[in-house]
Design a protein around this motif. Structure first.
Motif, PDB file in Angstrom:
ATOM      1  N   SER A   1      -4.733   0.439  -3.432  1.00  0.00           N
ATOM      2  CA  SER A   1      -4.713   1.882  -3.665  1.00  0.00           C
ATOM      3  C   SER A   1      -6.133   2.404  -3.728  1.00  0.00           C
ATOM      4  N   GLY A   2      -6.261   3.722  -3.581  1.00  0.00           N
ATOM      5  CA  GLY A   2      -7.571   4.337  -3.637  1.00  0.00           C
ATOM      6  C   GLY A   2      -7.696   5.443  -2.613  1.00  0.00           C
ATOM      7  N   PRO A   3      -8.822   6.144  -2.599  1.00  0.00           N
ATOM      8  CA  PRO A   3      -9.009   7.287  -1.702  1.00  0.00           C
ATOM      9  C   PRO A   3      -9.172   6.844  -0.255  1.00  0.00           C
ATOM     10  N   SER A   4      -8.132   6.977   0.535  1.00  0.00           N
ATOM     11  CA  SER A   4      -8.161   6.342   1.859  1.00  0.00           C
ATOM     12  C   SER A   4      -7.193   7.007   2.829  1.00  0.00           C
TER      13      SER A   4
ATOM     14  N   ALA B   1      -1.697   6.061  -7.972  1.00  0.00           N
ATOM     15  CA  ALA B   1      -1.411   6.245  -6.545  1.00  0.00           C
ATOM     16  C   ALA B   1      -0.205   7.132  -6.313  1.00  0.00           C
ATOM     17  N   ALA B   2       0.822   6.965  -7.125  1.00  0.00           N
ATOM     18  CA  ALA B   2       2.060   7.726  -6.929  1.00  0.00           C
ATOM     19  C   ALA B   2       1.935   9.161  -7.412  1.00  0.00           C
TER      20      ALA B   2
ATOM     21  N   LEU C   1     -11.145   4.366  -8.723  1.00  0.00           N
ATOM     22  CA  LEU C   1     -10.700   4.650  -7.357  1.00  0.00           C
ATOM     23  C   LEU C   1      -9.211   4.961  -7.273  1.00  0.00           C
ATOM     24  N   SER C   2      -8.402   4.252  -8.060  1.00  0.00           N
ATOM     25  CA  SER C   2      -6.958   4.462  -8.026  1.00  0.00           C
ATOM     26  C   SER C   2      -6.527   5.731  -8.746  1.00  0.00           C
ATOM     27  N   GLY C   3      -7.436   6.304  -9.517  1.00  0.00           N
ATOM     28  CA  GLY C   3      -7.120   7.510 -10.273  1.00  0.00           C
ATOM     29  C   GLY C   3      -7.790   8.724  -9.686  1.00  0.00           C
TER      30      GLY C   3
ATOM     31  N   ALA D   1       0.863  -1.190   0.000  1.00  0.00           N
ATOM     32  CA  ALA D   1       0.000   0.000   0.000  1.00  0.00           C
ATOM     33  C   ALA D   1       0.899   1.240   0.000  1.00  0.00           C
ATOM     34  N   ILE D   2       1.895   1.223  -0.888  1.00  0.00           N
ATOM     35  CA  ILE D   2       2.915   2.269  -0.962  1.00  0.00           C
ATOM     36  C   ILE D   2       2.695   3.084  -2.233  1.00  0.00           C
ATOM     37  N   LYS D   3       2.887   4.400  -2.142  1.00  0.00           N
ATOM     38  CA  LYS D   3       2.546   5.278  -3.252  1.00  0.00           C
ATOM     39  C   LYS D   3       3.754   6.109  -3.660  1.00  0.00           C
TER      40      LYS D   3
END
Length: 338
Positions: A140-143, A193-194, A244-246, A108-110
């Motif tokens: 990944s996602g809004p969290s 995510a990054a 979600l990841s974008g 869960a690394i960005k």
């Protein structure tokens, strides 16, 4: 049936994910390299440096012995800063090899690696032999950790080339407030995510300068276009970036004071130097290093990323924020699509 999960990294996100998994009935061993943090979490069930005021599940086991954390685990979740992933995964690989252990790797690394520009999953597969991993899954996602800790409704993505592994991770994490979708687009999930951290720095800077909602919406929209262009140049699915990841992760990171990248940008907009911001943040600002990697990578791949380039100039060339905004606004007119 419970699953033993080793969570490597006890910052805000790693510790909250470990707490969630414990709450879900899994057997969790949370690893930290800081003995004082381990003592605090085991004795007081708090993590004041990262999650002040939050009380963790009392049966969450925290250790500074990685061998103890990994022993008998079937899943290893990495939640450490990008710059530490090589060292931590190499250490984990030695233990897995010694134990003849094969696990599902989750991260869960960005961020992106400096100089090589590699994604985290690429680094993990280079450091951990294939004989010791059955799959790599990207969360990944809004969290924001702070919102998950409060059990706010949260939706994220588990992306993997191995759909069975993605579904396995989905089942481990899902509960009444935390919903997980699966995806096979690892490239898109990791780039989204990054790179959103770069745009979050820009959004914070706009806020610090006093700009309004129009400017922030413009930055996020055009920023997402840049993220998508670079990701697609590596083969990412463009639809991932409207998921979600974008756009999901971009919205939450570029609009909230819980985001350290947004906070860093806000302080830059208020006139602080980058070094002052780093010195006072207390946690890694992933977007700073990611900006450098993305800027250099875009040049190498001939991908147009003017917002990223402008933020790079602020962070690494000492450019004044208002001047780079003026430069962006005075660029030659062009079509929005194409």
């Amino acid at each position: 049936m419970t699953t033993k999960i080793a969570v490597l990294g006890a910052g805000s996100w790693g510790s909250v994910l470990a707490n969630l998994l414990t709450e879900n009935g899994q057997t969790v061993a949370l690893w930290s390299h800081k003995a004082s943090q381990v003592e605090e979490m085991n004795q007081h069930h708090t993590n004041q440096a990262y999650m002040p005021g939050f009380e963790y599940q009392h049966n969450l086991v925290v250790t500074d012995d990685m061998a103890e954390a990994i022993k008998d685990a079937s899943v290893v979740l990495f939640v450490v800063p990008t710059k530490a992933i090589r060292e931590v995964s190499a250490q984990a690989a030695k233990l897995l090899i010694a134990n003849h252990q094969k696990v599902t790797i989750v991260h869960a690394i960005k961020g992106l690696e400096q100089e090589t520009y590699k994604r985290v999953s690429e680094m993990l597969t280079e450091e951990i032999p294939s004989a010791n991993r059955d799959a790599v899954v990207v969360l990944s996602g809004p969290s924001h950790a702070e919102d998950v800790a409060k059990k706010d409704i949260t939706l994220i993505t588990a992306a993997s080339l191995n759909e069975d592994a993605a579904r396995k991770v989905q089942k481990l994490f899902m509960n009444s407030y935390f919903r997980v979708y699966t995806n096979t687009d690892v490239i898109g999930a990791e780039f989204g995510a990054a790179l959103k951290n770069i745009i979050a720095i820009g959004a914070g800077a706009l806020h610090g300068l006093g700009y309004g909602d129009n400017a922030k919406a413009a930055l996020m929209t055009r920023g997402l276009a840049e993220i998508s262009r670079l990701g697609q140049s590596f083969g990412a699915n463009p639809l991932t970036f409207i998921g979600l990841s974008g756009v999901g992760d971009l919205i939450v990171t570029a609009t909230s004071s819980n985001s350290r990248n947004w906070r860093a940008g806000n302080e830059l907009g208020q006139g602080k130097s980058l070094q002052e911001v780093i010195d006072t943040m207390g946690m890694v600002i992933e977007g700073v290093a990611t900006t450098k990697a993305a800027h250099e990578l875009a040049i190498k791949r001939h991908v147009d990323m003017p917002i990223t380039d402008a933020i790079y100039d602020v962070l690494y060339n000492g450019a004044e924020v208002r001047s780079v905004i003026t430069g962006l606004m005075q660029r030659e007119g062009r079509a929005e699509i194409g």
